[in-house]
Design an enzyme around this catalytic site. Structure first.
Site, PDB file in Angstrom:
ATOM      1  N   LYS A 120     -19.273 -56.611  -0.811  1.00 56.42           N
ATOM      2  CA  LYS A 120     -18.734 -56.963  -2.120  1.00 56.42           C
ATOM      3  C   LYS A 120     -19.151 -55.953  -3.176  1.00 56.42           C
ATOM      4  O   LYS A 120     -18.393 -55.678  -4.096  1.00 56.42           O
ATOM      5  CB  LYS A 120     -19.136 -58.395  -2.484  1.00 56.42           C
ATOM      6  CG  LYS A 120     -18.550 -59.388  -1.480  1.00 56.42           C
ATOM      7  CD  LYS A 120     -18.912 -60.804  -1.743  1.00 56.42           C
ATOM      8  CE  LYS A 120     -18.461 -61.708  -0.604  1.00 56.42           C
ATOM      9  NZ  LYS A 120     -19.294 -61.635   0.600  1.00 56.42           N
ATOM     10  N   ASP A 180     -23.308 -64.196  -4.486  1.00 58.35           N
ATOM     11  CA  ASP A 180     -22.905 -64.510  -3.102  1.00 58.35           C
ATOM     12  C   ASP A 180     -24.187 -64.743  -2.299  1.00 58.35           C
ATOM     13  O   ASP A 180     -24.570 -63.935  -1.457  1.00 58.35           O
ATOM     14  CB  ASP A 180     -22.111 -63.305  -2.562  1.00 58.35           C
ATOM     15  CG  ASP A 180     -21.527 -63.543  -1.184  1.00 58.35           C
ATOM     16  OD1 ASP A 180     -20.977 -64.624  -0.954  1.00 58.35           O
ATOM     17  OD2 ASP A 180     -21.630 -62.637  -0.327  1.00 58.35           O
ATOM     18  N   ALA A 185     -26.729 -57.176  -0.018  1.00 58.74           N
ATOM     19  CA  ALA A 185     -26.617 -56.619   1.333  1.00 58.74           C
ATOM     20  C   ALA A 185     -25.738 -57.474   2.233  1.00 58.74           C
ATOM     21  O   ALA A 185     -25.767 -58.694   2.096  1.00 58.74           O
ATOM     22  CB  ALA A 185     -27.994 -56.483   1.965  1.00 58.74           C
ATOM     23  N   PRO A 186     -24.953 -56.865   3.084  1.00 64.94           N
ATOM     24  CA  PRO A 186     -24.906 -55.444   3.408  1.00 64.94           C
ATOM     25  C   PRO A 186     -24.100 -54.581   2.444  1.00 64.94           C
ATOM     26  O   PRO A 186     -24.127 -53.369   2.540  1.00 64.94           O
ATOM     27  CB  PRO A 186     -24.264 -55.418   4.802  1.00 64.94           C
ATOM     28  CG  PRO A 186     -23.415 -56.642   4.850  1.00 64.94           C
ATOM     29  CD  PRO A 186     -24.145 -57.680   4.030  1.00 64.94           C
ATOM     30  N   GLY A 187     -23.392 -55.198   1.506  1.00 63.31           N
ATOM     31  CA  GLY A 187     -22.743 -54.366   0.495  1.00 63.31           C
ATOM     32  C   GLY A 187     -21.228 -54.413   0.491  1.00 63.31           C
ATOM     33  O   GLY A 187     -20.589 -53.651  -0.228  1.00 63.31           O
ATOM     34  N   CYS A 237     -20.291 -68.521   2.363  1.00 65.63           N
ATOM     35  CA  CYS A 237     -19.492 -68.611   3.597  1.00 65.63           C
ATOM     36  C   CYS A 237     -19.910 -69.900   4.303  1.00 65.63           C
ATOM     37  O   CYS A 237     -20.180 -69.920   5.489  1.00 65.63           O
ATOM     38  CB  CYS A 237     -19.644 -67.384   4.477  1.00 65.63           C
ATOM     39  SG  CYS A 237     -21.332 -66.909   4.798  1.00 65.63           S
TER      40      CYS A 237
END
Ligand SMILES: C[S@@+](CC[C@H](N)C(=O)[O-])C[C@H]1O[C@@H](n2cnc3c(N)ncnc32)[C@H](O)[C@@H]1O
Length: 630
Positions: free
Chosen positions: A247, A322, A243-245, A434
């Site tokens: 990738k 991620d 989420a949120p999607g 990130c």
């Protein structure tokens, strides 16, 4: 609860749960104030917040009014200085007095802020704000660009250039779009189907954005799916933390770009998301982006609890990891308006980016018991503010606290990575954060490579020379120091630096590969050169054997992107949806058959393979809409 407290609550809630600010306000049932009033106050205050931050800090009212939190101060000072009726509270209300007793000082700072911007009247300042020309978090010369991924599941870049970006001048450098008010579009050279526009260009009301044809996604956030480059020979893909999607949907677009006919695509993406609220956002995004037919959602499921040996995952050849991180590389979010919060100390100006999270209202500068007890002369700004993807905000005051937080995060990140190593058919993995901290990045990579499971299963780093062109040519690599002087490892790692000339967020990425036969029953479909390396087109996509592109020019042929050892002969990767739209769970089903191709698609097929996939996906989307109406 007052209008101000209710509004402050929406602005300080985790931004990553439950959609946009608008949908959150209007879907909340038990509000005391009118949702429209809350929404208007929130939006207007955010719009003015960079000016208000300056005014509040200069007037120093947070120090004088200890009950006033930064977010409340912005809301109240907004109404005091800008609302026709002033602060919407009874005259004797404590909150109202807390700003009204400083009215003279606040007004004088407001005037200074206007004059500093060389604007002759309050009306001129209003026009300046309305035009989106205010963004104190960016260096005034080059604001952060807005990156837009063209979602090839629904459209093609050529179509978008002719429609959504019709009135835009073509920019040849990223700098050219980093000017407020410019109407230019820059086509990125590293990531296919990615463009950048000026941050003041608002496409959030465009049809393309509402339909999922374009997705607001930072360039660096596009790196992982692009580096993973899941080919048909890689079988199914797992997005471990989805989420949120962004990738997940990017992976889907890449999967289909490798298939000339969508119905040929047997691959599926298993999208895991532990947080149930965020899983709903994921579900909406996956649907809106048109990747539902390819995605098997695992809502509320912890990836760590999956059994890698389970039959469902036996064809999983690629994983994208991620995970939640400190968020220290984040510059902005698209589901919330920018909000600039005042801090107690003027010292904060030394590094304004530290406390700035677009749409991320951090509580860092809220006076705590600890800060209240400090003497006035002592610095009160926290060392850093960590905001993880679960919305957890941690104001870190000391080096030790920061270290402890990073240690906890990296432990969890490493655990996820080692779990990914266990999937029996997995041949490639990308790990990204990130975060700007080596603890969450190079250190995790080193520990993973040194692990027993990596040795046992043969996992190694995906070296720079073996990376897909855009990533191989990307200049910012890992920290040599953090890699203990290991140049190969540092070069293999990819970094994007917040605030540099490339206009991306802070990001880290590394790829892992191992030698393994491709999952069974997947045939070789791609053209390879005499060394067995995949032949790719200009955009970096592998060329299908027997396709029109089969005779590439010398320029078209790029060197190996996949490590030689893993090649097996003859075998063969927003917040962009309408707030009001809700998609029933049952409509998202990876087992749905992809559509038959239409006559028009037969014609389109003569062009690029990515185009025919797009047409078919559009057809799929319209069929679904019709089905829903029935
Ligand atoms: C950095 S965000 C992912 C962003 C996403 N990849 C994208 O590009 O849109 C990390 C997500 O992982 C989820 N998460 C954290 N731990 C998880 C776990 N063990 N299993 C599945 N999801 C997890 C968090 O709830 C959060 O939504």
């Amino acid at each position: 609860m007052s209008l101000y407290h209710e509004t402050a609550e929406f602005l300080t809630a985790p931004t990553n749960v439950g959609g946009s600010l608008k949908s959150r306000i209007f879907s909340k049932k038990d509000l005391k104030s009118q949702p429209a009033q809350i929404y208007a106050l929130a939006i207007e205050s955010c719009k003015w917040s960079s000016v208000l931050k300056e005014v509040i800090e200069k007037a120093d009212i947070l120090r004088l009014e200890r009950k006033l939190t930064p977010v409340l101060s912005v809301l109240l000072v907004h109404d005091l200085l800008l609302a026709k009726r002033g602060v919407a509270l009874p005259a004797i209300h404590g909150l109202r007095s807390s700003v009204e007793r400083h009215k003279g000082r606040l007004q004088s700072e407001f005037t200074k802020a206007r004059l500093k911007r060389k604007l002759s009247s309050v009306e001129a300042l209003k026009a300046h704000i309305e035009a989106g020309l205010e963004n104190s978090a960016d260096t005034s010369e080059a604001p952060y660009p807005r990156w837009v991924r063209i979602n090839t599941l629904k459209t093609a870049i050529e179509d978008q250039l002719e429609t959504t970006f019709a009135g835009y001048e073509r920019a040849t450098t990223i700098d050219a779009v980093r000017q407020r008010g410019s109407k230019r579009v820059f086509i990125d050279g590293s990531i296919p189907n990615l463009v950048a526009i000026s941050p003041t260009s608002d496409l959030s009301k465009s049809d393309a954005y509402k339909s999922g044809a374009i997705i607001f996604q930072d360039k660096a956030s596009c790196f992982p799916a692009y580096l993973l480059d899941p080919l048909p020979e890689d079988g199914d893909v797992i997005d471990t933390c989805s989420a949120p999607g962004n990738k997940t949907t990017h992976i889907a677009a890449i999967l289909l770009s490798h298939n000339s006919e969508p119905e040929d695509c047997k691959q599926r993406i298993h999208a895991f998301e532990k947080n149930k609220g965020r899983a709903e956002t994921l579900e909406k995004m996956v649907y809106q982006a048109g990747s539902d037919g390819l995605t098997k959602l695992h809502p509320g499921q912890d990836f760590l609890k999956t059994d890698p040996e389970a039959p469902t995952f036996k064809r999983v050849g690629a994983l994208l990891l991620d995970p939640s991180c400190s968020g220290s590389g984040i510059i902005g979010r698209d589901d919330m308006p920018e909000l600039h919060l005042p801090v107690l100390k003027q010292k904060a100006n030394a590094d304004s980016s530290k406390n700035f999270r677009k749409g991320k209202v951090t509580k860092a500068s809220e006076p705590t018991e600890q800060t209240r007890k400090r003497k006035r002369e002592e610095p009160e700004e926290p060392l850093d503010v960590l905001v993880d993807d679960d919305g957890m905000v941690t104001a870190v005051d000391t080096e030790d606290e920061l270290k402890a937080r990073l240690t906890a995060l990296s432990k969890f990140q490493l655990e996820l990575l080692l779990h990914s190593f266990k999937f029996p058919s997995a041949r490639k993995i990308t790990y990204s954060t990130c975060s700007i901290y080596a603890e969450e990045n190079e250190n995790v990579v080193k520990q993973a490579l040194d692990s027993a499971i990596a040795e046992e299963r043969g996992w190694r780093i995906l070296k720079r020379n073996d990376q897909i062109r855009g990533m191989r040519e990307w200049p910012n690599r890992g920290s040599l120091e953090a890699c203990d002087g290991n140049t190969v490892l540092a070069e293999s790692c990819i970094r994007a630096n917040k605030g540099d000339e490339h206009g991306t967020m802070g990001f880290f990425l590394a790829g892992f590969v191992r030698d393994l036969k491709a999952p069974e029953n997947i045939e070789a479909q791609f053209l390879r050169d005499e060394k067995g390396h995949l032949v790719r087109d200009l955009m970096g996509f592998p060329i299908k054997a027997g396709s029109e592109d089969e005779e590439p020019t010398t320029d078209d042929v790029t060197e190996t992107k996949i490590p030689e050892e893993k090649i097996v002969e003859d075998q063969d990767e927003w917040g962009g949806f309408d707030d009001e739209q809700s998609i029933p769970n049952h409509e998202i089903n990876a087992d749905k058959k992809l559509p038959e191709k239409s006559k028009k698609q037969e014609v389109d097929r003569a062009s690029k393979h990515s185009h025919s996939a797009v047409r078919n996906r559009q057809d799929l989307a319209s069929k679904k809409k019709k089905k829903r109406k029935n």
